[in-house]
Design a protein around this motif. Structure first.
Motif, mmCIF file in Angstrom:
data_model
loop_
_atom_site.group_PDB
_atom_site.id
_atom_site.type_symbol
_atom_site.label_atom_id
_atom_site.label_comp_id
_atom_site.label_asym_id
_atom_site.label_seq_id
_atom_site.Cartn_x
_atom_site.Cartn_y
_atom_site.Cartn_z
ATOM 1 N N ASN A 133 -18.466 41.877 -13.063
ATOM 2 C CA ASN A 133 -19.633 41.917 -13.940
ATOM 3 C C ASN A 133 -19.368 42.733 -15.210
ATOM 4 O O ASN A 133 -20.247 42.855 -16.062
ATOM 5 C CB ASN A 133 -20.825 42.562 -13.209
ATOM 6 C CG ASN A 133 -21.175 41.860 -11.925
ATOM 7 O OD1 ASN A 133 -21.253 40.644 -11.876
ATOM 8 N ND2 ASN A 133 -21.373 42.625 -10.860
ATOM 9 N N PRO A 160 -31.573 35.482 -8.583
ATOM 10 C CA PRO A 160 -32.392 35.036 -9.713
ATOM 11 C C PRO A 160 -33.829 35.515 -9.565
ATOM 12 O O PRO A 160 -34.394 35.503 -8.469
ATOM 13 C CB PRO A 160 -32.309 33.506 -9.621
ATOM 14 C CG PRO A 160 -31.058 33.225 -8.856
ATOM 15 C CD PRO A 160 -30.924 34.363 -7.872
ATOM 16 N N GLY A 168 -31.072 34.029 -20.588
ATOM 17 C CA GLY A 168 -29.632 33.965 -20.351
ATOM 18 C C GLY A 168 -29.317 33.519 -18.937
ATOM 19 O O GLY A 168 -30.210 33.365 -18.083
ATOM 20 N N GLU A 169 -28.018 33.332 -18.657
ATOM 21 C CA GLU A 169 -27.597 32.866 -17.342
ATOM 22 C C GLU A 169 -27.902 33.904 -16.268
ATOM 23 O O GLU A 169 -27.764 35.114 -16.482
ATOM 24 C CB GLU A 169 -26.094 32.563 -17.327
ATOM 25 C CG GLU A 169 -25.686 31.354 -18.149
ATOM 26 C CD GLU A 169 -25.369 31.691 -19.586
ATOM 27 O OE1 GLU A 169 -25.774 32.791 -20.041
ATOM 28 O OE2 GLU A 169 -24.732 30.874 -20.263
ATOM 29 N N THR A 170 -28.269 33.436 -15.086
ATOM 30 C CA THR A 170 -28.405 34.308 -13.929
ATOM 31 C C THR A 170 -27.016 34.551 -13.334
ATOM 32 O O THR A 170 -26.036 33.889 -13.691
ATOM 33 C CB THR A 170 -29.291 33.663 -12.863
ATOM 34 O OG1 THR A 170 -28.645 32.463 -12.383
ATOM 35 C CG2 THR A 170 -30.661 33.315 -13.433
ATOM 36 N N ARG A 171 -26.934 35.501 -12.427
ATOM 37 C CA ARG A 171 -25.655 35.759 -11.753
ATOM 38 C C ARG A 171 -25.198 34.513 -10.998
ATOM 39 O O ARG A 171 -24.012 34.191 -10.982
ATOM 40 C CB ARG A 171 -25.804 36.952 -10.796
ATOM 41 C CG ARG A 171 -24.500 37.439 -10.178
ATOM 42 C CD ARG A 171 -23.611 38.129 -11.199
ATOM 43 N NE ARG A 171 -24.300 39.214 -11.845
ATOM 44 C CZ ARG A 171 -24.504 40.430 -11.311
ATOM 45 N NH1 ARG A 171 -24.053 40.711 -10.103
ATOM 46 N NH2 ARG A 171 -25.138 41.361 -11.983
ATOM 47 N N GLN A 172 -26.144 33.832 -10.367
ATOM 48 C CA GLN A 172 -25.787 32.605 -9.653
ATOM 49 C C GLN A 172 -25.163 31.580 -10.597
ATOM 50 O O GLN A 172 -24.147 30.954 -10.257
ATOM 51 C CB GLN A 172 -27.017 31.998 -8.978
ATOM 52 C CG GLN A 172 -26.729 30.666 -8.280
ATOM 53 C CD GLN A 172 -27.897 30.167 -7.457
ATOM 54 O OE1 GLN A 172 -28.691 30.950 -6.947
ATOM 55 N NE2 GLN A 172 -28.013 28.855 -7.324
ATOM 56 N N GLN A 173 -25.743 31.418 -11.775
ATOM 57 C CA GLN A 173 -25.189 30.463 -12.736
ATOM 58 C C GLN A 173 -23.793 30.871 -13.189
ATOM 59 O O GLN A 173 -22.904 30.027 -13.357
ATOM 60 C CB GLN A 173 -26.127 30.327 -13.938
ATOM 61 C CG GLN A 173 -27.410 29.589 -13.624
ATOM 62 C CD GLN A 173 -28.415 29.655 -14.759
ATOM 63 O OE1 GLN A 173 -28.584 30.695 -15.397
ATOM 64 N NE2 GLN A 173 -29.089 28.544 -15.017
ATOM 65 N N ARG A 174 -23.581 32.155 -13.392
ATOM 66 C CA ARG A 174 -22.260 32.636 -13.788
ATOM 67 C C ARG A 174 -21.206 32.305 -12.728
ATOM 68 O O ARG A 174 -20.095 31.873 -13.036
ATOM 69 C CB ARG A 174 -22.293 34.145 -14.006
ATOM 70 C CG ARG A 174 -23.112 34.616 -15.190
ATOM 71 C CD ARG A 174 -22.469 34.266 -16.498
ATOM 72 N NE ARG A 174 -23.102 34.964 -17.619
ATOM 73 C CZ ARG A 174 -22.907 34.660 -18.880
ATOM 74 N NH1 ARG A 174 -22.126 33.643 -19.208
ATOM 75 N NH2 ARG A 174 -23.503 35.349 -19.835
ATOM 76 N N GLU A 176 -21.429 29.964 -10.443
ATOM 77 C CA GLU A 176 -21.256 28.508 -10.380
ATOM 78 C C GLU A 176 -20.351 28.021 -11.509
ATOM 79 O O GLU A 176 -19.569 27.080 -11.325
ATOM 80 C CB GLU A 176 -22.622 27.828 -10.416
ATOM 81 C CG GLU A 176 -23.403 28.015 -9.117
ATOM 82 C CD GLU A 176 -24.844 27.557 -9.208
ATOM 83 O OE1 GLU A 176 -25.332 27.347 -10.352
ATOM 84 O OE2 GLU A 176 -25.488 27.409 -8.149
ATOM 85 N N GLU A 177 -20.408 28.660 -12.671
ATOM 86 C CA GLU A 177 -19.480 28.351 -13.758
ATOM 87 C C GLU A 177 -18.042 28.669 -13.356
ATOM 88 O O GLU A 177 -17.112 27.906 -13.643
ATOM 89 C CB GLU A 177 -19.844 29.151 -15.008
ATOM 90 C CG GLU A 177 -21.076 28.665 -15.737
ATOM 91 C CD GLU A 177 -21.415 29.538 -16.935
ATOM 92 O OE1 GLU A 177 -20.822 30.628 -17.064
ATOM 93 O OE2 GLU A 177 -22.261 29.128 -17.742
ATOM 94 N N GLU A 180 -16.636 25.968 -11.265
ATOM 95 C CA GLU A 180 -16.313 24.730 -11.964
ATOM 96 C C GLU A 180 -14.832 24.676 -12.322
ATOM 97 O O GLU A 180 -14.235 23.597 -12.356
ATOM 98 C CB GLU A 180 -17.149 24.617 -13.237
ATOM 99 C CG GLU A 180 -18.621 24.340 -12.983
ATOM 100 C CD GLU A 180 -19.456 24.435 -14.250
ATOM 101 O OE1 GLU A 180 -20.656 24.128 -14.186
ATOM 102 O OE2 GLU A 180 -18.891 24.816 -15.312
#
Length: 240
Positions: A133, A160, A168-174, A176-177, A180
């Motif tokens: 982080n 979330p 901005g992006e949540t930790r979950q979205q980060r 998930e990126e 990818e």
């Protein structure tokens, strides 16, 4: 191999390591000695003092490896090592520059050194820093960490907040990126939780569940006390 990987060393309403003091004492052993790596923070002496004062009531003594004549030798002779939290990029850069990364990795994987990490120190146990982080305030030679476990960990994992107006992006979205581009499981450790690895077992501790992220699947909740040995046999695949 013996690992004790904490999400955080300070929990709300508690002093340093107070929320996990019984488990720390069990890992180190009563009256034991701890070699401490304070390189994630700037003031090494002050950081070492905080750790020493927190563990003194349990009869555990602490030596900051920075204060020894030969930090490599101090780690080579230690039985238990604690790498504390702070900035993961600063920490990894120092471990690389001093040669400590290789010594720690070799001794822990050989079963000669018990490893305790918190926050940035927990990040160090992973293959890379890619799920930290932290802001990259320093530039290490590479993102390659110690690789004591074959999966990634995200300390201080935050769920979330559906009521938040932050766009901005949540930790979950980060995370998930990350998945990818990298086929590597990520274990989200919420505040006050930890992972204890002993040989082929990997057991979750604390009052909260952990969250496991894997490519192509919904995040999975792992209850406190769960044993997740399958994580130790994963083969990580990173985007080069």
């Amino acid at each position: 191999m013996e690992l004790f990987l904490l999400s955080n060393s300070r929990n709300h309403g508690h002093g340093f390591l107070e929320h996990v003091l019984d488990e720390v004492s069990d890992f180190i052993g009563p009256g034991g000695h701890l070699a401490f790596v304070p390189f994630a923070l700037k003031d090494h002496d002050a950081y070492t003092k905080v750790v020493a004062e927190a563990l003194a009531p349990r009869g555990i003594t602490v030596t900051g490896v920075h204060a020894t004549a030969d930090p490599l030798r101090a780690v080579a002779e230690a039985e238990v090592l604690f790498i504390g939290g702070g900035n993961s990029f600063r920490l990894l850069k120092t471990l690389q520059r001093t040669g400590l990364r290789e010594v720690v990795r070799e001794r822990v994987l050989a079963g000669e050194l018990r490893y305790m990490g918190s926050s940035a120190g927990t990040n160090m146990a992973c293959p890379t820093l890619r799920t930290s982080n932290d802001m990259p305030i320093a530039e290490p030679d590479s993102f390659e960490a110690l690789g004591l476990v074959p999966f990634q960990i995200n300390p201080h994992y935050l769920d979330p907040d559906p009521s938040s107006t932050h766009m901005g992006e949540t930790r979950q979205q980060r995370l998930e990126e990350f998945l990818e581009d990298n086929d590597v499981p990520v274990l989200g450790l919420r505040e006050g939780t930890w992972l204890r690895v002993s040989g082929s077992t990997a057991r979750l501790g604390g009052a909260k569940a952990a969250r496991l992220f894997t490519r192509g699947a919904e995040p999975r909740e792992l209850a406190p006390g769960s044993d997740v040995p399958e994580l130790l046999t994963m083969t990580p695949h990173f985007d080069s």
